[in-house]
Design an enzyme around this catalytic site. Structure first.
Site, short mmCIF file in Angstrom:
data_model
loop_
_atom_site.label_atom_id
_atom_site.label_comp_id
_atom_site.label_asym_id
_atom_site.label_seq_id
_atom_site.Cartn_x
_atom_site.Cartn_y
_atom_site.Cartn_z
N ASN A 135 32.01 35.80 41.87
CA ASN A 135 30.55 35.66 41.68
C ASN A 135 30.02 34.27 41.97
OD1 ASN A 135 31.72 34.64 39.37
ND2 ASN A 135 30.20 35.49 37.97
N GLU A 159 38.26 31.23 31.05
CA GLU A 159 36.81 31.43 30.91
C GLU A 159 36.53 32.87 31.23
OE1 GLU A 159 35.64 28.00 29.41
OE2 GLU A 159 34.35 29.72 29.81
N CYS A 190 28.30 35.27 34.56
CA CYS A 190 28.88 35.37 33.22
C CYS A 190 27.84 34.96 32.17
CB CYS A 190 30.14 34.54 33.11
SG CYS A 190 29.94 32.92 33.79
N GLU A 208 35.12 23.91 30.96
CA GLU A 208 35.13 23.39 32.32
C GLU A 208 33.98 22.40 32.45
OE1 GLU A 208 37.30 25.37 35.04
OE2 GLU A 208 36.39 27.31 34.64
P1 NDP Z 1 38.88 39.78 37.47
O1 NDP Z 1 39.48 39.41 36.18
O2 NDP Z 1 39.11 41.14 37.99
O3 NDP Z 1 39.38 38.80 38.63
C1 NDP Z 1 39.33 37.40 38.53
C2 NDP Z 1 40.47 36.83 39.35
O4 NDP Z 1 41.71 37.22 38.78
C3 NDP Z 1 40.50 37.33 40.79
O5 NDP Z 1 40.97 36.30 41.62
C4 NDP Z 1 41.52 38.45 40.72
O6 NDP Z 1 42.13 38.74 41.96
C5 NDP Z 1 42.51 37.84 39.76
N1 NDP Z 1 43.40 38.80 39.11
C6 NDP Z 1 43.23 40.14 38.93
N2 NDP Z 1 44.30 40.65 38.26
C7 NDP Z 1 45.14 39.62 38.01
C8 NDP Z 1 46.40 39.49 37.35
N3 NDP Z 1 47.04 40.54 36.81
N4 NDP Z 1 46.97 38.28 37.28
C9 NDP Z 1 46.36 37.20 37.81
N5 NDP Z 1 45.19 37.25 38.46
C10 NDP Z 1 44.57 38.44 38.54
O7 NDP Z 1 37.34 39.42 37.35
P2 NDP Z 1 36.20 39.59 38.45
O8 NDP Z 1 36.60 38.96 39.73
O9 NDP Z 1 35.81 41.00 38.46
O10 NDP Z 1 35.05 38.65 37.83
C11 NDP Z 1 34.09 39.13 37.00
C12 NDP Z 1 34.38 38.73 35.57
O11 NDP Z 1 34.54 37.34 35.46
C13 NDP Z 1 33.26 39.09 34.62
O12 NDP Z 1 33.79 39.70 33.49
C14 NDP Z 1 32.64 37.74 34.26
O13 NDP Z 1 32.04 37.65 33.02
C15 NDP Z 1 33.78 36.82 34.38
N6 NDP Z 1 33.31 35.49 34.71
C16 NDP Z 1 33.35 34.54 33.73
C17 NDP Z 1 32.88 33.27 33.97
C18 NDP Z 1 32.96 32.22 32.91
O14 NDP Z 1 32.96 31.04 33.22
N7 NDP Z 1 33.04 32.57 31.65
C19 NDP Z 1 32.31 32.89 35.28
C20 NDP Z 1 32.32 33.97 36.23
C21 NDP Z 1 32.82 35.22 35.93
P3 NDP Z 1 41.59 39.99 42.84
O15 NDP Z 1 40.18 39.65 43.19
O16 NDP Z 1 42.49 39.95 44.00
O17 NDP Z 1 41.70 41.21 41.98
#
Ligand code: NDP
Length: 500
Positions: free
Chosen positions: A152, A250, A284, A464
Site C-alpha cells: 500500500n 507494524e 493502515c 518506525e
Molecule cells: P501481508 O501480511 O499479506 O503481506 C505483507 C508482506 O509480508 C508482503 O511482502 C508479503 O509477501 C509478506 N508475507 C506474506 N506471508 C508471509 C510469510 N509467511 N512470511 C513472511 N512474509 C510474508 O499484508 P498486505 O500486503 O496484504 O498488507 C496489508 C496489511 O498491512 C493491512 O492489514 C495493513 O493494515 C497492514 N499495514 C500496516 C501498516 C502499519 O504501519 N501498521 C502500514 C501498511 C500496511 P507477498 O506479497 O508475496 O504475499
C-alpha cells in the site's frame, strides 16, 4: 503486453531466480499486465542473505557520515524521478496519482532525514561513579536485516526500513509485496546508482508465503522488520520468538475519527472523506470508524452520505478520479463480503455498498465508497480491518462514551478528535489508546520526523520513523574505560567516597 521484466538484485547484480519462473505485475484498475517479475526460491533467499552477510563487516566499518552521503545522493535521484516513480506506482497498485506522488515524497523525506543521522547517532557520555573512569554508550548495528513490506506504500515503507538500517551499518535483504515488485526494483536501482556497495542491499522478489519462513528462520538474519497484516505478523513473530530473533512488527488498524457536538462539522467531513476513502481505504491509518456525538450525528451522516456518493471511481492516472481500485480481486471480494455481514448484524448501507459491474470499471477491482450507519461498537464491521473504502458511523452520547468506543478494539494505531473545546481535546490526547493522535485533522497524514506505529495489537511496541527508528535498527553498547591503573569495584569502592 508486458514491457518490463523485473529481477532480483543479489551481490550487486541483477539476476533471475534459480527457478526461471516469473509472476505477473498487473494494473488493478483494468487487469493489464505491466511487467513480469522473477519468482524467487529459497535458494535465492540463501544467496541474498549470504551476500548481505559477506558485505556486513566492510559496511559497518564504513564511516556513517559517508553512508549518509550515499543516502543524500539517493534522495536527490528520487526527487529527480518523482513523477515517473509516481506514475508507475499508480499503474502497479492503483492509488490516484497525487497520492502516489505523496508516497514518493515521503520516501524522499525519510531518505534525507536519515542521511543526516550519518553525523548524529548520538550516544551518552555520563560521569562514572569511580575516579579515572569513563562511561559512555554507543549504537551497534544488528547485522543482516530482513525488510518485509506491504504494497500500500510501496516506496515510502521500504525507505522507512532500509534507510535507518543502512545508516546504522546493517546490511539488508528486501522482500517487497508481490503486488508491487516494480517500485521495489526502482528503489534498489536508485540506491545502486547513488553508490551503495555491492551486497549491502539485496532484493528478492516472490511469494512471501513460500519464501517468508525461510527468510525469517535463516541463521544469518538477525532482525526482521515487517509491516503487513496481523496474521502474517503473528506468524513471523512466533517463528522468530522461538529463535530469540528480534522482530519489529507494524500491523493493522481500526482507526476512528471522533466528532464531538462542538466540532466544526464541515471541517470534520473533509477529514473523514480524505481519511476513509483516500488510497481506497487501504491505509493502515484509514478512518474505518466515525464516532459521532448524537448532537451532530444526523447532520454529519447526511453530509457524509452526500459526499461519498459524489466520489468518482476510475483509473488513478485520470485527473477526474477521486478513488482508485483496491489492489486485487481478493481484496475486492473481502470488502464486498462485509456488506451482507454488516446488514445481517443490523447496520444499514447508507451510501455505496456495491461492486461496479458495467463499463470500464468492471475490468478493475473497484468498490463503491461506502458509508455504514446504525453500527454498534461490537459489530464485526466496527472491529475487523476491512482495508477498503468503507467507513462505519457509530453514535455516542458523551465524550466518555466516545473514548470508550474508540478504545474498544484490539488495534491502536491512529485516532482523531474534532472539537473546539480544549479540555475535551487534551482529555482525548491523554486517553486515546493509539500510537498516533490527531486533533482537528483526520487519521492519516503522519510526518516522518515523529515516531510511527501503534499500541496494542497493531504492533509489538516498536516505532518506525523519527529518532525512534534508530532504536529498532541498532542495539546499545555501554562502554566503561578505567584509566586509574588499579582495580576499582563499582557500587563498592565508591560507597561513602570522601570528598577531595
Ligand atoms: P501481508 O501480511 O499479506 O503481506 C505483507 C508482506 O509480508 C508482503 O511482502 C508479503 O509477501 C509478506 N508475507 C506474506 N506471508 C508471509 C510469510 N509467511 N512470511 C513472511 N512474509 C510474508 O499484508 P498486505 O500486503 O496484504 O498488507 C496489508 C496489511 O498491512 C493491512 O492489514 C495493513 O493494515 C497492514 N499495514 C500496516 C501498516 C502499519 O504501519 N501498521 C502500514 C501498511 C500496511 P507477498 O506479497 O508475496 O504475499
Amino acid at each position: 503486453m508486458a514491457t518490463t521484466h523485473l529481477k532480483n538484485y543479489i551481490d550487486g547484480r541483477w539476476v533471475d531466480s534459480s527457478s526461471g519462473d516469473a509472476f505477473e505485475d498487473t494494473d488493478p484498475a483494468n487487469g493489464d499486465i505491466i511487467a513480469t517479475a522473477t519468482k524467487s526460491t529459497t535458494a535465492d533467499v540463501d544467496k541474498a542473505v549470504e551476500s548481505a552477510r559477506r558485505a556486513y563487516d566492510s559496511w559497518r566499518l564504513f564511516p556513517a557520515p559517508k553512508r549518509g552521503e550515499i543516502l543524500y545522493r539517493a534522495g536527490a535521484i528520487m526527487l529527480d524521478r518523482k513523477d515517473d516513480l509516481a506514475r508507475e506506482m499508480t499503474l502497479e497498485m492503483g492509488k490516484v496519482l497525487a497520492e502516489s506522488k505523496g508516497d514518493v515524497q515521503e520516501g524522499i523525506d525519510m531518505t534525507y532525514y536519515i542521511a543526516g543521522e550519518g553525523r548524529r547517532q548520538f550516544g551518552d557520555v555520563v560521569p562514572a561513579e569511580l575516579p579515572s573512569k569513563w562511561a559512555m554508550s554507543m549504537r551497534n548495528p544488528h547485522g543482516v536485516i530482513a525488510a518485509i513490506t506491504p504494497w500500500n506504500f510501496p516506496f515510502a515503507i521500504p525507505t522507512w526500513k532500509i534507510m535507518p538500517a543502512l545508516i546504522l551499518g546493517n546490511t539488508v535483504v528486501f522482500k517487497p509485496a508481490s503486488y508491487t515488485p516494480m517500485l521495489a526494483v526502482r528503489l534498489v536501482e536508485i540506491l545502486e546508482e547513488a553508490g551503495l556497495p555491492k551486497g549491502v542491499l539485496n532484493l528478492v522478489l516472490g511469494p512471501g508465503g513460500a519464501l517468508g519462513d525461510h527468510l525469517v528462520q535463516h541463521p544469518s538474519v538477525d532482525l526482521i522488520s515487517f509491516t503487513g497484516s496481523s496474521d502474517t505478523g503473528a506468524h513471523i513473530s512466533e517463528i522468530a520468538g522461538r529463535l530469540l530473533k528480534r522482530v519489529s512488527a507494524e500491523l493493522g488498524g481500526k482507526n476512528a475519527i471522533v466528532v464531538l457536538d462542538d466540532a466544526d462539522v464541515d471541517l470534520a467531513l473533509d477529514g473523514i472523506v480524505w481519511s476513509a476513502f483516500g488510497t481506497s481505504g487501504q491505509r493502515c491509518t484509514a478512518a474505518s470508524r466515525v464516532i459521532a456525538h448524537h448532537g451532530v450525528a444526523n447532520d454529519l451522516i447526511d453530509k457524509l452520505v452526500g459526499r461519498a456518493k459524489k466520489l468518482r471511481l476510475g483509473h488513478g492516472l485520470e485527473s477526474t478520479t477521486d478513488v482508485g481500485p483496491v489492489v486485487s480481486k481478493a481484496a475486492q471480494d473481502k470488502v464486498a463480503s462485509y456488506m451482507p455481514i454488516a446488514e445481517k448484524e443490523g447496520a444499514t448501507i447508507a451510501a455505496g455498498g456495491r461492486v461496479p459491474t458495467e463499463g470500464a470499471l468492471a475490468k478493475g477491482f473497484f468498490h463503491e465508497p461506502t458509508v455504514l450507519v446504525d453500527v454498534k461498537p461490537n459489530m464485526r464491521v466496527a472491529q475487523e480491518e476491512i482495508f477498503g473504502p468503507v467507513t462505519s458511523v457509530i453514535e455516542v452520547k458523551s465524550v466518555d462514551e466516545a473514548v470508550k468506543v474508540l478504545n474498544n478494539t484490539k488495534y491502536g494505531l491512529s485516532s482523531s478528535v474534532y472539537t473546539r473545546n480544549i479540555n475535551s481535546a487534551f482529555r482525548f490526547m491523554r486517553d486515546a489508546e493509539t500510537g498516533i493522535v490527531y486533533v482537528n485533522a483526520g487519521t492519516i497524514g503522519a510526518e516522518i520526523q515523529l515516531p510511527f506505529g501503534g499500541m496494542k495489537s497493531t504492533g509489538n511496541g516498536h516505532r518506525e520513523a523519527g529518532r525512534a527508528a534508530l532504536d529498532v535498527y541498532s542495539e546499545w553498547k555501554s562502554i566503561y574505560v578505567d584509566y586509574s591503573g588499579k582495580l576499582q569495584r563499582a557500587q563498592m569502592d565508591a560507597d561513602g567516597g570522601k570528598a577531595p
